[in-house]
Design a protein around this motif. Structure first.
Motif, PDB file in Angstrom:
ATOM      1  N   SER A   1       0.836  -1.195   0.000  1.00  0.00           N
ATOM      2  CA  SER A   1       0.000   0.000   0.000  1.00  0.00           C
ATOM      3  C   SER A   1       0.878   1.256   0.000  1.00  0.00           C
ATOM      4  N   ALA A   2       1.919   1.259   0.824  1.00  0.00           N
ATOM      5  CA  ALA A   2       2.844   2.392   0.869  1.00  0.00           C
ATOM      6  C   ALA A   2       3.565   2.563  -0.465  1.00  0.00           C
ATOM      7  N   MET A   3       3.948   1.454  -1.083  1.00  0.00           N
ATOM      8  CA  MET A   3       4.629   1.521  -2.372  1.00  0.00           C
ATOM      9  C   MET A   3       3.716   2.166  -3.418  1.00  0.00           C
ATOM     10  N   GLN A   4       2.455   1.779  -3.403  1.00  0.00           N
ATOM     11  CA  GLN A   4       1.513   2.311  -4.389  1.00  0.00           C
ATOM     12  C   GLN A   4       1.264   3.809  -4.206  1.00  0.00           C
ATOM     13  N   LYS A   5       1.506   4.317  -3.012  1.00  0.00           N
ATOM     14  CA  LYS A   5       1.323   5.744  -2.742  1.00  0.00           C
ATOM     15  C   LYS A   5       2.617   6.534  -2.942  1.00  0.00           C
ATOM     16  N   SER A   6       3.702   5.846  -3.250  1.00  0.00           N
ATOM     17  CA  SER A   6       4.996   6.493  -3.435  1.00  0.00           C
ATOM     18  C   SER A   6       5.221   6.856  -4.899  1.00  0.00           C
ATOM     19  N   PHE A   7       6.192   7.712  -5.125  1.00  0.00           N
ATOM     20  CA  PHE A   7       6.525   8.111  -6.490  1.00  0.00           C
ATOM     21  C   PHE A   7       7.433   7.089  -7.157  1.00  0.00           C
ATOM     22  N   ALA A   8       8.421   6.579  -6.404  1.00  0.00           N
ATOM     23  CA  ALA A   8       9.380   5.627  -6.985  1.00  0.00           C
ATOM     24  C   ALA A   8       9.993   4.776  -5.879  1.00  0.00           C
ATOM     25  N   LEU A   9      10.436   3.589  -6.276  1.00  0.00           N
ATOM     26  CA  LEU A   9      11.174   2.708  -5.372  1.00  0.00           C
ATOM     27  C   LEU A   9      12.659   2.921  -5.620  1.00  0.00           C
ATOM     28  N   VAL A  10      13.430   2.932  -4.550  1.00  0.00           N
ATOM     29  CA  VAL A  10      14.867   3.130  -4.625  1.00  0.00           C
ATOM     30  C   VAL A  10      15.570   1.887  -4.080  1.00  0.00           C
ATOM     31  N   ASN A  11      16.654   1.493  -4.738  1.00  0.00           N
ATOM     32  CA  ASN A  11      17.519   0.428  -4.234  1.00  0.00           C
ATOM     33  C   ASN A  11      18.934   0.990  -4.246  1.00  0.00           C
ATOM     34  N   SER A  12      19.619   0.927  -3.098  1.00  0.00           N
ATOM     35  CA  SER A  12      20.977   1.484  -2.996  1.00  0.00           C
ATOM     36  C   SER A  12      22.000   0.439  -2.552  1.00  0.00           C
ATOM     37  N   SER A  13      21.688  -0.826  -2.749  1.00  0.00           N
ATOM     38  CA  SER A  13      22.535  -1.914  -2.265  1.00  0.00           C
ATOM     39  C   SER A  13      23.926  -1.917  -2.889  1.00  0.00           C
ATOM     40  N   LEU A  14      24.914  -2.290  -2.064  1.00  0.00           N
ATOM     41  CA  LEU A  14      26.282  -2.509  -2.544  1.00  0.00           C
ATOM     42  C   LEU A  14      26.339  -3.779  -3.385  1.00  0.00           C
ATOM     43  N   SER A  15      25.501  -4.735  -3.023  1.00  0.00           N
ATOM     44  CA  SER A  15      25.452  -6.029  -3.693  1.00  0.00           C
ATOM     45  C   SER A  15      24.013  -6.517  -3.588  1.00  0.00           C
ATOM     46  N   GLU A  16      23.548  -7.166  -4.630  1.00  0.00           N
ATOM     47  CA  GLU A  16      22.151  -7.587  -4.635  1.00  0.00           C
ATOM     48  C   GLU A  16      22.031  -8.914  -5.370  1.00  0.00           C
ATOM     49  N   GLY A  17      21.136  -9.755  -4.865  1.00  0.00           N
ATOM     50  CA  GLY A  17      20.784 -10.978  -5.589  1.00  0.00           C
ATOM     51  C   GLY A  17      19.669 -10.606  -6.544  1.00  0.00           C
ATOM     52  N   MET A  18      18.484 -11.099  -6.290  1.00  0.00           N
ATOM     53  CA  MET A  18      17.314 -10.691  -7.064  1.00  0.00           C
ATOM     54  C   MET A  18      16.400  -9.980  -6.086  1.00  0.00           C
ATOM     55  N   SER A  19      16.375  -8.670  -6.157  1.00  0.00           N
ATOM     56  CA  SER A  19      15.645  -7.860  -5.194  1.00  0.00           C
ATOM     57  C   SER A  19      14.136  -8.066  -5.307  1.00  0.00           C
ATOM     58  N   ALA A  20      13.557  -8.619  -4.250  1.00  0.00           N
ATOM     59  CA  ALA A  20      12.101  -8.795  -4.214  1.00  0.00           C
ATOM     60  C   ALA A  20      11.408  -7.436  -4.243  1.00  0.00           C
ATOM     61  N   ALA A  21      11.989  -6.439  -3.581  1.00  0.00           N
ATOM     62  CA  ALA A  21      11.374  -5.105  -3.555  1.00  0.00           C
ATOM     63  C   ALA A  21      11.282  -4.520  -4.964  1.00  0.00           C
ATOM     64  N   ILE A  22      12.318  -4.698  -5.768  1.00  0.00           N
ATOM     65  CA  ILE A  22      12.283  -4.197  -7.144  1.00  0.00           C
ATOM     66  C   ILE A  22      11.208  -4.920  -7.943  1.00  0.00           C
ATOM     67  N   LEU A  23      11.163  -6.238  -7.823  1.00  0.00           N
ATOM     68  CA  LEU A  23      10.156  -7.005  -8.568  1.00  0.00           C
ATOM     69  C   LEU A  23       8.745  -6.625  -8.127  1.00  0.00           C
ATOM     70  N   GLU A  24       8.539  -6.461  -6.828  1.00  0.00           N
ATOM     71  CA  GLU A  24       7.221  -6.069  -6.317  1.00  0.00           C
ATOM     72  C   GLU A  24       6.846  -4.677  -6.810  1.00  0.00           C
ATOM     73  N   ALA A  25       7.807  -3.758  -6.824  1.00  0.00           N
ATOM     74  CA  ALA A  25       7.528  -2.400  -7.301  1.00  0.00           C
ATOM     75  C   ALA A  25       7.113  -2.421  -8.766  1.00  0.00           C
ATOM     76  N   MET A  26       7.826  -3.177  -9.575  1.00  0.00           N
ATOM     77  CA  MET A  26       7.465  -3.287 -10.996  1.00  0.00           C
ATOM     78  C   MET A  26       6.054  -3.840 -11.141  1.00  0.00           C
ATOM     79  N   ASP A  27       5.757  -4.865 -10.355  1.00  0.00           N
ATOM     80  CA  ASP A  27       4.435  -5.483 -10.424  1.00  0.00           C
ATOM     81  C   ASP A  27       3.338  -4.513  -9.982  1.00  0.00           C
ATOM     82  N   LEU A  28       3.651  -3.645  -9.030  1.00  0.00           N
ATOM     83  CA  LEU A  28       2.679  -2.686  -8.507  1.00  0.00           C
ATOM     84  C   LEU A  28       2.599  -1.399  -9.339  1.00  0.00           C
TER      85      LEU A  28
END
Length: 191
Positions: A87-114
């Motif tokens: 719900s918070a993601m849907q009310k936001s303008f954009a999702l940010v990821n600032s990781s030094l290292s990442e596998g497959m970010s669930a947050a990124i995939l969820e943001a794209m889906d939303l």
């Protein structure tokens, strides 16, 4: 006053929330954008960065809390349930990821889906799922993040293209029904 993810803000119709979703630990590097974002917020008070996620490293979390307290336009919110987070993601303008290292970010995939635009640090795990200027934006420095964010704010066509292509990517490459069937088959072969 209204409450945005537990952060008190003035009721502003044009407020643009950039949401950084991560477990609070060093590899997620939630402080990477802090200084540049605070400077940008000083120039444009309608942009805010909210860092949200569970405490993974209590010592590092205390460092994040102290740094955020000294910054303007950057807030730390308590962890939310998945439903509340979506719900918070849907009310936001954009999702940010600032990781030094990442596998497959669930947050990124969820943001794209939303249907949320994604701005991700250009590291191999993020670049594997975010195609620059197609499904999201990849940045290599805090200054580049601010520059791309400004462009995204001003370019409605870019916003719509990233959202559309992100949703298409999810449907094509991470379809939940197909993935469920694949995982069920995998589990069945292990028994």
């Amino acid at each position: 006053m209204s409450c945005v993810l537990g952060v008190l803000t003035k009721q502003v119709e044009n407020l643009h929330v950039f949401l950084l979703v991560c477990g609070l630990r060093r590899v997620k590097d939630p402080l990477y954008l802090l200084e540049a974002f605070a400077e940008w917020h000083s120039q444009n008070p309608l942009v805010v960065l909210i860092i949200i996620g569970p405490v993974i490293d209590p010592v590092f979390t205390a460092e994040v809390e102290e740094s955020v307290k000294r910054s303007v336009g950057v807030f730390l919110a308590a962890d939310l349930s998945q439903e509340e987070l979506h719900s918070a993601m849907q009310k936001s303008f954009a999702l940010v990821n600032s990781s030094l290292s990442e596998g497959m970010s669930a947050a990124i995939l969820e943001a794209m889906d939303l249907g949320l635009p994604v701005l991700a640090r250009d590291v191999p795990g993020n670049a594997a799922i975010v195609e620059h200027k197609v499904t999201g934006l990849l940045y290599s420095s805090p200054q580049e993040f601010v520059s791309m964010s400004r462009k995204l704010l001003d370019d409605r066509e870019l916003q719509e293209r990233l959202v559309r292509n992100g949703k298409n990517y999810i449907t094509t490459c991470h379809n939940p029904v197909k993935e469920r069937i694949t995982y069920q088959k995998l589990v069945e072969t292990l028994h």
